[in-house]
Design an enzyme around this catalytic site. Sequence first.
Site, short mmCIF file in Angstrom:
data_model
loop_
_atom_site.label_atom_id
_atom_site.label_comp_id
_atom_site.label_asym_id
_atom_site.label_seq_id
_atom_site.Cartn_x
_atom_site.Cartn_y
_atom_site.Cartn_z
N LYS A 102 0.83 -1.57 0.04
CA LYS A 102 0.25 -0.18 -0.37
C LYS A 102 0.71 1.09 -0.22
CE LYS A 102 -4.42 -1.47 2.79
NZ LYS A 102 -4.85 -1.54 3.92
N CYS A 128 -18.78 6.48 -2.76
CA CYS A 128 -19.64 7.16 -2.53
C CYS A 128 -21.07 7.04 -3.74
CB CYS A 128 -19.67 8.45 -3.69
SG CYS A 128 -20.85 9.50 -3.70
#
Length: 384
Positions: free
Chosen positions: A167, A188
């Site tokens: 990451k 979202c």
Amino acid sequence: RPRFSSPRPRAARSSVSSFPAFVFPAMAFKCKRWTCANLLPVAFVVWVIGMIWGTYTFLHLMPLLQYPHGTSEFQRGVWQASASQALTAMLVMCFLRAIFTDPGSVPETAEWRSKEVHGRLRMTLGEEASQADGTTASTQEEQRPRSPLEVKQTGERRFCKWCDRYKPDRCHHCRVCRSCILRMDHHCPWIANCVGFRNHKFFLLLVFYSLCTVLFVIATMLESVDNVVTHETTSCRRFLVVFGITLATIMGALLLLFFPLHVWLMLKAMTTIEFCEKRYRYQGPCAQVTYNLGTYRNLRAVLGPNILLWLLPLSPPEGTGLYFDAGAKPLPAGACAVEQAPSSARSTSDDRLPSDAPSSRSTSAKALLANDAPEIRGESASAA
């Protein structure tokens, strides 16, 4: 022993990947994107936009434009139509760009894939590559991977077991998209996409133009509401006018709470995930590392380098989204002895020290690879 671990089985990418790139660009999704559950929120947003636009255009603007030319009503209808349609067009463009822009994912390169090499700085690989292609020392320094600040408690790099990737800083795994998103703000559902490094600007502009549109509709449509209430008209027309302005008022109230929060986060150089965690990392015992580089640089990091294009769905921010500059904020005097980061602190905020900042990471890559153990940092580390 093989250099790389055997790849894990991955879910199929989005079903639209077989279409041409100009129709559906490549996205970070590692699953089927357009399911019924994902389509319903997007369809609801489209319905809200269409309902407000339809009631405003046909029940407010059209009656004004039917007055004779030169009258005050006709002139008012012309400028209101021009402004409202321009705002709606910008809203729709930002909405589409937020949906179909890839937020950014971890690249499929050896720097992020290999779990066999535990050293955080792959300097030896850069040296071998520079010797092979004859690059200079300065070029080698620019291409050399930078050391991340977001590490485990043991000092190792954060690793995503789902994506089989390391990451980068400020990167988080989204369980909905099933992918690691660069500088992830949040997922979202209203755009069926993650808000990340590459589409954060379009999301902010979508909220901004949505707020401007509904406020303009409310301010100018009150005249039509007064007409249908005080004058004789059909029940259907009266209901649609009142329903349209009520829907616009509800959306305006929500956006008035939502938009200032995201502007404040942008000015503070924080994402929603980092704000919700409310944890900070430390560069030694006497300095607090944040991403706040000043108002102008914080705005550039989200809205792009060209200030003239900040309010247009163009010119996304520069960079790859893998590394970020960090600003150190000194702690108050006398607080060094007592202000320590807890050993079990966990944070989702990832950052990178400036290249010219003093650092204790002077251990060479050869020593890291030989000892097969990460160096110990003086700052608070977060778990993957």
